[in-house]
Design an enzyme around this catalytic site. Sequence first.
Site, PDB file in Angstrom:
ATOM      1  N   SER A 186       0.748  -1.298   0.002  1.00  0.00           N
ATOM      2  CA  SER A 186       0.081  -0.076   0.004  1.00  0.00           C
ATOM      3  C   SER A 186       0.926   1.255   0.098  1.00  0.00           C
ATOM      4  O   SER A 186       0.331   2.370  -0.256  1.00  0.00           O
ATOM      5  CB  SER A 186      -0.817   0.023   1.254  1.00  0.00           C
ATOM      6  OG  SER A 186      -0.196   0.399   2.481  1.00  0.00           O
ATOM      7  N   GLY A 187       1.973   1.061   0.347  1.00  0.00           N
ATOM      8  CA  GLY A 187       3.097   2.153   0.479  1.00  0.00           C
ATOM      9  C   GLY A 187       3.155   2.931   1.929  1.00  0.00           C
ATOM     10  O   GLY A 187       3.952   3.490   2.275  1.00  0.00           O
ATOM     11  N   PHE A 240       4.078   1.421   4.723  1.00  0.00           N
ATOM     12  CA  PHE A 240       5.305   0.999   5.374  1.00  0.00           C
ATOM     13  C   PHE A 240       6.494   1.977   4.985  1.00  0.00           C
ATOM     14  O   PHE A 240       7.321   2.233   6.048  1.00  0.00           O
ATOM     15  CB  PHE A 240       5.510  -0.440   5.437  1.00  0.00           C
ATOM     16  CG  PHE A 240       6.936  -0.703   5.993  1.00  0.00           C
ATOM     17  CD1 PHE A 240       6.800  -0.991   7.296  1.00  0.00           C
ATOM     18  CD2 PHE A 240       8.038  -1.005   5.321  1.00  0.00           C
ATOM     19  CE1 PHE A 240       8.137  -1.355   7.978  1.00  0.00           C
ATOM     20  CE2 PHE A 240       9.198  -1.517   5.857  1.00  0.00           C
ATOM     21  CZ  PHE A 240       9.271  -1.471   7.107  1.00  0.00           C
ATOM     22  N   ASP A 251      -2.485   1.096   5.383  1.00  0.00           N
ATOM     23  CA  ASP A 251      -2.097   1.159   6.864  1.00  0.00           C
ATOM     24  C   ASP A 251      -1.191   1.808   7.496  1.00  0.00           C
ATOM     25  O   ASP A 251      -0.115   2.185   6.540  1.00  0.00           O
ATOM     26  CB  ASP A 251      -2.188  -0.225   7.414  1.00  0.00           C
ATOM     27  CG  ASP A 251      -0.927  -1.085   6.901  1.00  0.00           C
ATOM     28  OD1 ASP A 251      -0.292  -0.616   5.877  1.00  0.00           O
ATOM     29  OD2 ASP A 251      -0.525  -2.314   7.589  1.00  0.00           O
ATOM     30  N   CYS A 286      20.392 -24.502 -10.028  1.00  0.00           N
ATOM     31  CA  CYS A 286      20.719 -23.163 -10.681  1.00  0.00           C
ATOM     32  C   CYS A 286      21.741 -23.012 -11.227  1.00  0.00           C
ATOM     33  O   CYS A 286      22.902 -23.680 -11.075  1.00  0.00           O
ATOM     34  CB  CYS A 286      20.398 -22.072  -9.248  1.00  0.00           C
ATOM     35  SG  CYS A 286      22.088 -21.740  -8.476  1.00  0.00           S
ATOM     36  N   CYS A 323      25.226 -22.820  -9.316  1.00  0.00           N
ATOM     37  CA  CYS A 323      25.964 -24.158  -8.757  1.00  0.00           C
ATOM     38  C   CYS A 323      26.090 -25.244  -9.855  1.00  0.00           C
ATOM     39  O   CYS A 323      27.121 -25.850  -9.858  1.00  0.00           O
ATOM     40  CB  CYS A 323      24.589 -24.704  -7.704  1.00  0.00           C
ATOM     41  SG  CYS A 323      24.447 -23.547  -6.531  1.00  0.00           S
ATOM     42  N   HIS A 375      20.670 -17.599  -7.628  1.00  0.00           N
ATOM     43  CA  HIS A 375      20.891 -18.948  -6.583  1.00  0.00           C
ATOM     44  C   HIS A 375      19.808 -18.698  -5.363  1.00  0.00           C
ATOM     45  O   HIS A 375      19.121 -19.618  -4.907  1.00  0.00           O
ATOM     46  CB  HIS A 375      22.394 -19.163  -5.918  1.00  0.00           C
ATOM     47  CG  HIS A 375      22.342 -20.144  -4.848  1.00  0.00           C
ATOM     48  ND1 HIS A 375      22.397 -21.476  -5.029  1.00  0.00           N
ATOM     49  CD2 HIS A 375      22.439 -19.535  -3.678  1.00  0.00           C
ATOM     50  CE1 HIS A 375      22.437 -22.096  -3.846  1.00  0.00           C
ATOM     51  NE2 HIS A 375      22.429 -21.050  -2.951  1.00  0.00           N
TER      52      HIS A 375
END
Length: 375
Positions: free
Chosen positions: A93-94, A96, A146, A306, A309, A335
Amino acid sequence: MSGFGFTISATDGKARTGVIDTPRGAIRTPAFMPVGTAGTVKAMLPESVRATGADILLGNTYHLMLRPTAERIDRLGGLHRFMNWERPILTDSGGFQVMSLSELRKMTEEGVTFRSHVDGSKHFLSPERSMEIQRLLGSDIVMCFDECPALPATEDRVAESMRLSMRWARRSKEAFGDRPGHALFGIQQGGVTRELREESAEALTGIGFDGYAVGGLAVGEGQEAMFGVLDYAPGMLPADKPRYLMGVGKPDDIVGAVQRGIDMMDCVLPSRSGRTGQLFTRRGVVNIKNARHADDPRPLDEHCSCPACRSYSRAYLHHVFRAGEIISSMLLTWHNLHYFQELMAGLRGAIAAGRLDAFVAEFHARRAEGDIEPL
């Protein structure tokens, strides 16, 4: 809501596995969402992120509203097209970021006025504006606006903040309106106080959402306190809706959260750690910058498929990290994201097979072994 649904296919204790259906594709749960803050998972192509097993990405309302702006992204066809990711996107929501990043913010009942950390320009964010931005971005899962107070905070401060967030949740729902195929999630607040969490859950379920997040954790309270809240908080939320733990986390945080009934998580950790040379493996964390890797021809993790590795030695990964080469961020991020998605697949399989306890015991035992011996 048409086009959005959640089906639980198996449970093991409090843990659940299932599928969130969206018009842009299915999200297998428990799900880990890589964070694409500014319309990109840093150092990764979208198809590479998909190749790790990710079903959904997270986009950041605060960063995108400042640069390049939601209006510009909308004109260019929406966030999915803009960043070349056709699968589901969840946008936060932006709230935080406004609390943690912006300068000189002023909060009222109406919303938050703040200055951009990018260029100092003045902006206003409210539940209505947050819903508008997320609509312009075109995200599939939208989060309520929030307020998240930084811990530690007094219980009075946490209670006041939670009640404001619940009033904002109602305004978010009204502003969101009727958007078939798009979901709106409410966010439970209340810090580490059970009664406040209960009050928040009751307020949210009274409003009614397509999914519910457990917010206000992983903000400095420590794992023990977080798990203490997760022992009861998910059970306060509707069992037939997805439960999303915001901003978590480390592999052992994820495992503990899934055991406690969480279905979705997101965190910058795998990508950020990749860029700083910290790698997650079955045997715990490996620091590729350490001199012990300089002459090591072995792969980072012989059981990992991956590209880092499969095709490169520890010596090479150490070298390109030390030399500041861009390929280092690319390989190490890949990785880490691969490891996180493999962990989620393992958790889903273990829940489906009814052997989660055994899986978790093995997970902790392998990590306790530590990295392979130096040569």
